[in-house]
Design a protein around this motif. Structure first.
Motif, mmCIF file in Angstrom:
data_model
loop_
_atom_site.group_PDB
_atom_site.id
_atom_site.type_symbol
_atom_site.label_atom_id
_atom_site.label_comp_id
_atom_site.label_asym_id
_atom_site.label_seq_id
_atom_site.Cartn_x
_atom_site.Cartn_y
_atom_site.Cartn_z
ATOM 1 N N SER A 34 0.828 -1.213 0.000
ATOM 2 C CA SER A 34 0.000 0.000 0.000
ATOM 3 C C SER A 34 0.856 1.253 0.000
ATOM 4 O O SER A 34 0.562 2.226 -0.709
ATOM 5 N N CYS A 35 1.927 1.249 0.790
ATOM 6 C CA CYS A 35 2.803 2.422 0.827
ATOM 7 C C CYS A 35 3.446 2.676 -0.537
ATOM 8 O O CYS A 35 3.484 3.823 -1.019
ATOM 9 N N PHE A 36 3.950 1.628 -1.186
ATOM 10 C CA PHE A 36 4.587 1.808 -2.481
ATOM 11 C C PHE A 36 3.565 2.178 -3.554
ATOM 12 O O PHE A 36 3.852 2.975 -4.455
ATOM 13 N N LEU A 37 2.362 1.610 -3.450
ATOM 14 C CA LEU A 37 1.327 1.948 -4.420
ATOM 15 C C LEU A 37 0.917 3.409 -4.299
ATOM 16 O O LEU A 37 0.805 4.129 -5.304
ATOM 17 N N LEU A 38 0.733 3.860 -3.062
ATOM 18 C CA LEU A 38 0.348 5.252 -2.853
ATOM 19 C C LEU A 38 1.450 6.206 -3.299
ATOM 20 O O LEU A 38 1.183 7.262 -3.890
ATOM 21 N N ALA A 39 2.703 5.841 -3.002
ATOM 22 C CA ALA A 39 3.819 6.684 -3.440
ATOM 23 C C ALA A 39 3.934 6.701 -4.960
ATOM 24 O O ALA A 39 4.290 7.728 -5.561
ATOM 25 N N GLY A 40 3.602 5.583 -5.593
ATOM 26 C CA GLY A 40 3.714 5.521 -7.039
ATOM 27 C C GLY A 40 2.674 6.351 -7.766
ATOM 28 O O GLY A 40 2.948 6.883 -8.848
ATOM 29 N N VAL A 41 1.482 6.466 -7.190
ATOM 30 C CA VAL A 41 0.411 7.213 -7.856
ATOM 31 C C VAL A 41 0.307 8.644 -7.352
ATOM 32 O O VAL A 41 -0.592 9.383 -7.765
ATOM 33 N N SER A 42 1.209 9.043 -6.443
ATOM 34 C CA SER A 42 1.156 10.392 -5.887
ATOM 35 C C SER A 42 1.401 11.431 -6.979
ATOM 36 O O SER A 42 2.371 11.346 -7.733
ATOM 37 N N SER A 43 0.503 12.418 -7.054
ATOM 38 C CA SER A 43 0.648 13.511 -8.014
ATOM 39 C C SER A 43 1.175 14.774 -7.356
ATOM 40 O O SER A 43 1.400 15.780 -8.026
ATOM 41 N N THR A 44 1.405 14.712 -6.021
ATOM 42 C CA THR A 44 1.846 15.895 -5.280
ATOM 43 C C THR A 44 3.335 15.873 -5.000
ATOM 44 O O THR A 44 4.033 16.876 -5.172
ATOM 45 N N HIS A 45 3.865 14.704 -4.587
ATOM 46 C CA HIS A 45 5.256 14.639 -4.145
ATOM 47 C C HIS A 45 6.183 13.953 -5.145
ATOM 48 O O HIS A 45 7.395 14.089 -5.034
ATOM 49 N N HIS A 46 5.646 13.146 -6.068
ATOM 50 C CA HIS A 46 6.470 12.461 -7.080
ATOM 51 C C HIS A 46 7.595 11.656 -6.421
ATOM 52 O O HIS A 46 8.777 11.904 -6.612
ATOM 53 N N TYR A 47 7.208 10.672 -5.617
ATOM 54 C CA TYR A 47 8.165 9.874 -4.860
ATOM 55 C C TYR A 47 8.981 8.957 -5.767
ATOM 56 O O TYR A 47 8.467 8.381 -6.723
ATOM 57 N N THR A 48 10.246 8.803 -5.440
ATOM 58 C CA THR A 48 11.060 7.672 -5.881
ATOM 59 C C THR A 48 11.235 6.748 -4.672
ATOM 60 O O THR A 48 10.883 7.113 -3.549
ATOM 61 N N ALA A 49 11.778 5.563 -4.918
ATOM 62 C CA ALA A 49 11.984 4.636 -3.794
ATOM 63 C C ALA A 49 12.927 5.243 -2.757
ATOM 64 O O ALA A 49 12.696 5.133 -1.542
ATOM 65 N N TRP A 50 14.005 5.893 -3.221
ATOM 66 C CA TRP A 50 14.958 6.503 -2.298
ATOM 67 C C TRP A 50 14.301 7.628 -1.499
ATOM 68 O O TRP A 50 14.511 7.755 -0.290
ATOM 69 N N LYS A 51 13.502 8.447 -2.168
ATOM 70 C CA LYS A 51 12.839 9.552 -1.482
ATOM 71 C C LYS A 51 11.844 9.040 -0.448
ATOM 72 O O LYS A 51 11.708 9.614 0.649
ATOM 73 N N LEU A 52 11.154 7.945 -0.766
ATOM 74 C CA LEU A 52 10.201 7.364 0.181
ATOM 75 C C LEU A 52 10.923 6.815 1.407
ATOM 76 O O LEU A 52 10.506 7.060 2.548
ATOM 77 N N PHE A 53 12.010 6.066 1.180
ATOM 78 C CA PHE A 53 12.782 5.543 2.303
ATOM 79 C C PHE A 53 13.339 6.678 3.160
ATOM 80 O O PHE A 53 13.337 6.604 4.391
ATOM 81 N N THR A 54 13.822 7.718 2.519
ATOM 82 C CA THR A 54 14.367 8.854 3.250
ATOM 83 C C THR A 54 13.308 9.496 4.138
ATOM 84 O O THR A 54 13.576 9.833 5.298
ATOM 85 N N LYS A 55 12.125 9.643 3.621
ATOM 86 C CA LYS A 55 11.069 10.346 4.341
ATOM 87 C C LYS A 55 10.611 9.588 5.577
ATOM 88 O O LYS A 55 10.321 10.187 6.618
ATOM 89 N N ILE A 56 10.558 8.246 5.512
ATOM 90 C CA ILE A 56 9.990 7.492 6.631
ATOM 91 C C ILE A 56 11.045 6.804 7.503
ATOM 92 O O ILE A 56 10.709 6.344 8.596
ATOM 93 N N LEU A 57 12.308 6.734 7.054
ATOM 94 C CA LEU A 57 13.309 5.999 7.818
ATOM 95 C C LEU A 57 14.389 6.874 8.430
ATOM 96 O O LEU A 57 14.755 6.674 9.589
ATOM 97 N N TRP A 58 14.944 7.823 7.689
ATOM 98 C CA TRP A 58 16.146 8.487 8.204
ATOM 99 C C TRP A 58 16.213 9.984 7.920
ATOM 100 O O TRP A 58 17.284 10.588 8.030
ATOM 101 N N LYS A 59 15.120 10.608 7.575
ATOM 102 C CA LYS A 59 15.188 12.014 7.185
ATOM 103 C C LYS A 59 15.775 12.876 8.294
ATOM 104 O O LYS A 59 16.628 13.730 8.054
ATOM 105 N N ASN A 60 15.334 12.673 9.535
ATOM 106 C CA ASN A 60 15.887 13.430 10.663
ATOM 107 C C ASN A 60 15.610 12.680 11.960
ATOM 108 O O ASN A 60 15.247 11.496 11.946
ATOM 109 N N ALA A 61 15.745 13.387 13.076
ATOM 110 C CA ALA A 61 15.705 12.740 14.388
ATOM 111 C C ALA A 61 14.344 12.156 14.736
ATOM 112 O O ALA A 61 14.265 11.280 15.606
ATOM 113 N N THR A 62 13.265 12.621 14.118
ATOM 114 C CA THR A 62 11.942 12.101 14.477
ATOM 115 C C THR A 62 11.692 10.713 13.916
ATOM 116 O O THR A 62 10.838 9.981 14.423
#
Length: 494
Positions: A34-62
């Motif tokens: 579901s996460c990859f499907l939603l990221a793939g069809v996103s028309s707002t953020h234009h996610y790549t796999a690296w960008k998705l991993f960055t956003k939810i895994l290691w972007k910052n301290a949160t």
């Protein structure tokens, strides 16, 4: 109806065959898809796999602390499986019943599913234009709260007794030296030192989130993106005095645990151990000073403190925590040799590689966490992950040394005395048992001089024969009990 019965039987078969439970695995697969499907069809953020991993895994301290907790649980399951596979009775080392390794993986998978579900909500909300409640930041803060509730609250899910033991041990480690210190306390508190950066990340998240939530917003003003506000408040929060305090907190707890053990045993090695943990305090302070008052002198002092701390901890790992080397007399000279009793692997090359692995990561970790690597991005996440891997490997060989030095001699002595007790009648029994006890002590004193003994107190929670592992799955070398068990005595073990 027949198809329904067949599906129900198939479900029961899957549930019995999988130690994790098919529901958790199925839920994990659906959430990832579901996460990859939603990221793939996103028309707002234009996610790549690296960008998705960055956003939810290691972007910052949160984002990092919940992921690290999942990695710790997966690593602990490997520790339990490796030690039990080598024939060790963990109950005799850790002082209580130990859950199967699949239990930790199951808990990690449940927490990971929770993590993915919250981020699926965040990704979905991010596609809705006009939202002002900051889905990404809200999701990460909510994950910290939910993880804390899932682990600490007394609900009946996720193995309540195991969680209660962990929470109680963590609390007693936090209030050291006003609480007992057992080997299990040592393991938990040492894991906390590897999560020191996660403690500092939590302070950073709490500080920046508070600044964003309490900032004054003029009516009708334009919406400011969370990333912009995070970058605005980050320098102030990371340079606050609370950040190095949280970074030093796990080392402070271990420092007082060592002093507590010294007050009970009066063994000087515990003072040296306390000094080892206190060597982290100058490193924390100098790392903070490099950001606030940078200079060449501070840089040199920081490097010197990092070398002292890393060397101290590395030597302590090899000689004391793992008991890897000992002094023995050879042709009138004292030489340093590797210990003969090994359980994890019969190949000495494994232990040599372990020493090299620990040496490199000790120095990299000190330089990265305390000052040189930025607190944002995949670089810090990589170093924190590698440190969890190092701590996991450390735990396996730390438990091995505790087992070799404490459980095996105790089991051999109890078996020897029980044999003599069964073979003696009348009034001669008491005197002969006393003679045998003194003989065992004399033989123990004649063993090769080891560099260390385990530092825990109260870890031997069981009695009776049972400390000798089975030959199946064990790499106990020949002659490992030759200096403990007298000739001619036959021991029966599990």
């Amino acid at each position: 109806l027949r198809s329904t019965i067949n599906l129900d039987m198939l479900w029961k078969m899957l549930y019995q065959a999988s130690p994790l439970g098919p529901r958790e695995i199925l839920c994990f697969c659906l959430l990832v898809a579901s996460c990859f499907l939603l990221a793939g069809v996103s028309s707002t953020h234009h996610y790549t796999a690296w960008k998705l991993f960055t956003k939810i895994l290691w972007k910052n301290a949160t984002t990092r602390p919940p992921v690290l907790i999942v990695l710790v649980l997966v690593g602990w399951s490997w520790v339990v499986k490796t030690c039990t596979g080598a024939g060790m009775e963990l109950e005799r080392v850790l002082g209580g019943p130990v859950k199967p390794s699949a239990m930790a993986v199951s808990c990690a998978l449940v927490l990971l599913n929770m993590f993915l579900f919250i981020h699926l909500l965040h990704l979905t909300a991010s596609e809705v234009p006009g939202l002002t409640w900051r889905p990404w930041l809200t999701a990460n803060v909510a994950l910290h709260v939910l993880f804390a509730l899932a682990i600490a609250t007394p609900h009946r899910f996720l193995h309540r007794d195991a969680r209660a033991s962990l929470v109680r041990t963590a609390w007693e480690s936090f209030i050291a030296p006003f609480a007992p210190v057992t080997f299990w306390h040592v393991i938990v508190a040492d894991y906390a030192t590897s999560l020191a950066k996660a403690f500092a990340d939590f302070q950073l998240m709490a500080c920046i989130t508070t600044c964003i939530a309490t900032r004054q917003v003029a009516p009708g003003s334009e919406y400011v993106r969370t990333t912009t506000l995070w970058n605005q408040y980050h320098p102030t929060c990371v340079d606050a005095i609370a950040n190095p305090i949280m970074l030093a907190l796990p080392f402070w707890c271990r420092f007082w645990q060592c002093l507590r053990v010294y007050s009970q045993t009066r063994e000087q090695k515990n003072l040296w151990n306390a000094l080892k943990y206190s060597s982290a305090f100058p490193l924390v302070y100098l790392g903070w000073l490099r950001r606030n008052s940078p200079s060449r002198t501070v840089d040199r002092l920081f490097v010197a403190a990092a070398v002292v701390n890393s060397t101290y901890t590395f030597v302590w790992d090899i000689l004391m925590d793992w008991g890897m080397l000992h002094w023995s007399r050879d042709r009138g000279c004292w030489v340093l040799r590797m210990r003969e009793q090994v359980l994890i692997s019969p190949r000495r090359s494994v232990y040599v590689l372990l020493i090299l692995f620990n040496f490199s990561l000790r120095f990299i970790w000190a330089m990265a966490v305390f000052g040189t690597v930025p607190t944002r991005g995949h670089g810090m996440f990589l170093f924190e992950t590698v440190e969890i891997v190092r701590r996991t490997v450390w735990a396996v060989f730390r438990i091995e040394w505790e087992y070799v030095a404490k459980v095996l001699p105790k089991g051999a002595a109890e078996g020897y005395l029980s044999v003599e007790k069964d073979s003696v009648d009348g009034d001669d029994q008491t005197g002969l048992l006393a003679d045998r006890h003194r003989e065992l002590q004399d033989m123990a004193n004649d063993r090769p001089l080891t560099m260390a003994e385990p530092t825990s107190t109260g870890a031997d929670a069981s009695s009776g024969l049972g400390g000798i592992p089975e030959r199946r799955g064990s790499a106990l070398s020949r002659g490992s009990l030759i200096d403990i068990v007298p000739p001619g005595v036959q021991l029966s073990g599990p």
